[in-house]
Design a protein around this motif. Structure first.
Motif, short mmCIF file in Angstrom:
data_model
loop_
_atom_site.label_atom_id
_atom_site.label_comp_id
_atom_site.label_asym_id
_atom_site.label_seq_id
_atom_site.Cartn_x
_atom_site.Cartn_y
_atom_site.Cartn_z
N GLN A 60 58.94 38.08 11.23
CA GLN A 60 60.05 37.80 12.21
C GLN A 60 61.54 38.09 11.94
O GLN A 60 61.56 38.13 10.56
N PRO A 61 62.09 38.43 12.88
CA PRO A 61 63.63 39.18 12.53
C PRO A 61 64.42 37.94 11.92
O PRO A 61 64.24 36.80 12.27
N GLY A 62 65.19 38.41 10.79
CA GLY A 62 65.98 37.42 10.32
C GLY A 62 65.43 36.88 9.13
O GLY A 62 66.22 36.15 8.27
N ALA A 63 64.39 36.88 8.89
CA ALA A 63 63.73 36.17 7.76
C ALA A 63 62.39 36.99 7.39
O ALA A 63 61.16 36.41 7.08
N ILE A 64 62.55 38.51 7.19
CA ILE A 64 61.23 38.97 6.99
C ILE A 64 60.62 38.87 5.48
O ILE A 64 61.42 38.99 4.70
N ARG A 65 59.64 38.78 5.65
CA ARG A 65 58.68 38.35 4.01
C ARG A 65 57.66 39.28 4.15
O ARG A 65 56.92 39.94 4.70
N ILE A 66 57.10 39.56 2.65
CA ILE A 66 56.08 40.34 2.19
C ILE A 66 54.73 39.41 2.51
O ILE A 66 54.42 38.54 1.66
#
Length: 341
Positions: A60-66
């Motif tokens: 998700q844009p704004g909180a990109i996680r691996i």
């Protein structure tokens, strides 16, 4: 599924200085297919769906996680997200299982660390309980009177009625999963002097596909006798020239007989019979109602739990089986029974 490549073997079983080539880490197409098919198809589909939803959330844009390997914080936050969305705890547990399974397959055994995620889920369950949302929705069990009413609603002068009668009677007597029922071939069910012998080649709990034979006694009521239900159906499909292949088959217009029956069709057959028989909560009946009904009827008749578990292919401490048992015990072994109130 990917196999992990270790550049520096440290288990003491490999001599220092050993050099691996790409061939040591390559697998054939047949190996790859067998690894991919090592889990039941339904499990693979569910885990693929859950993993896709997790990776999309991570992107998700704004909180990109691996997503792989995910941190314990990402894992816990995703569980909280599912709780905020209102998913049932069982669905969240499936998602957690899918995430951990994908990590294991990729070589990240034991990751992501799950302590925080489990605490989030526990709090969510408590919150639902306090709000009266913790009641598990289960298909009602088919009792003997209900089975008789459902079978009686199947017109025995039609192929559909004859087939549906066998689905209902065999499903309950076998305590069968719908996957087990639709997988039966003609030779898997044989008539013996005492009833039927059903050979299950594999099942959900038979991890090594050793197979088992389940004995089903003859019935005392003509309509719900498993032997007569089987013979009525096999005589009908024999007359149409179908002497081998799947036992249960889809039926089309003009009594055209298909090659096999799908698992969802078992649900439809059970629900339709319950509706025709005007059973209370008829639209809640599913294929699992037959399996639950078989266990409930047997326990109420005094059959030991160990024998029920073996017959129905449950683990002896299966929480699902124990729920059926407790439902009988809460009335049979009630503390207030016969106290003179």
């Amino acid at each position: 599924m990917e196999l992990v490549k270790y550049d520096e073997p440290t288990n003491g079983l490999v001599q220092a200085g050993t050099v691996y080539t790409d061939a040591d880490y390559a697998i054939s197409d047949s190996t790859r297919l067998r690894l991919a098919d090592s889990s039941p198809a339904n499990t693979r589909r569910a885990y693929t769906r859950q993993w896709t939803q997790f990776t999309e959330w991570c992107a998700q844009p704004g909180a990109i996680r691996i997503p792989l390997p995910a941190t314990p914080q990402t894992y816990a936050d995703y569980v909280s997200h599912l709780a905020d969305t209102g998913y049932a705890p069982s669905t969240i547990e499936q998602a957690m299982g899918a995430i951990r399974s994908c990590h294991t397959a990729a070589g990240y055994e034991g990751r992501p660390e799950s302590r925080a995620a489990l605490l989030v889920l526990r709090q969510y369950k408590r919150q639902r309980a306090e709000n009266g949302q913790n009641q598990q929705k289960e298909a009602p069990p088919v009792t003997v009177p209900i089975l008789q009413a459902m079978v009686d609603s199947c017109p025995q002068d039609t192929l559909i009625g004859i087939r549906d009668r066998l689905v209902l009677v065999l499903g309950l007597a076998l305590m069968g999963r719908r996957s087990e029922l639709v997988a039966l071939n003609r030779p898997d069910v044989t008539v013996v002097p005492d009833g039927l012998e059903v050979a299950l080649r594999t099942s959900k709990t038979d991890k090594d596909s050793l197979g088992t034979i389940i004995a089903i006694p003859r019935g005392s009521h003509p309509l719900t006798d498993p032997v007569s239900a089987l013979l009525a159906w096999t005589d009908a499909i024999d007359a149409a020239g179908h002497h081998d292949g799947r036992l249960l088959r889809r039926l089309y217009v003009h009594d055209t007989i298909g090659t096999k029956l799908g698992g969802d069709s078992i649900n439809e057959i059970v629900r339709a019979a319950a509706i025709r028989a005007d059973v209370p909560r008829a639209d809640e009946y599913t294929a699992h109602s037959l399996r639950a009904g078989g266990a409930t009827i047997a326990y109420a008749a005094g059959v030991p739990i160990s024998i029920i578990a073996k017959h129905g292919r449950w683990a002896i401490n299966s929480p699902v089986l124990l729920r059926y048992i407790r439902a009988v015990d809460r009335w049979r072994d009630n503390a207030m029974r016969n106290v003179g109130l």
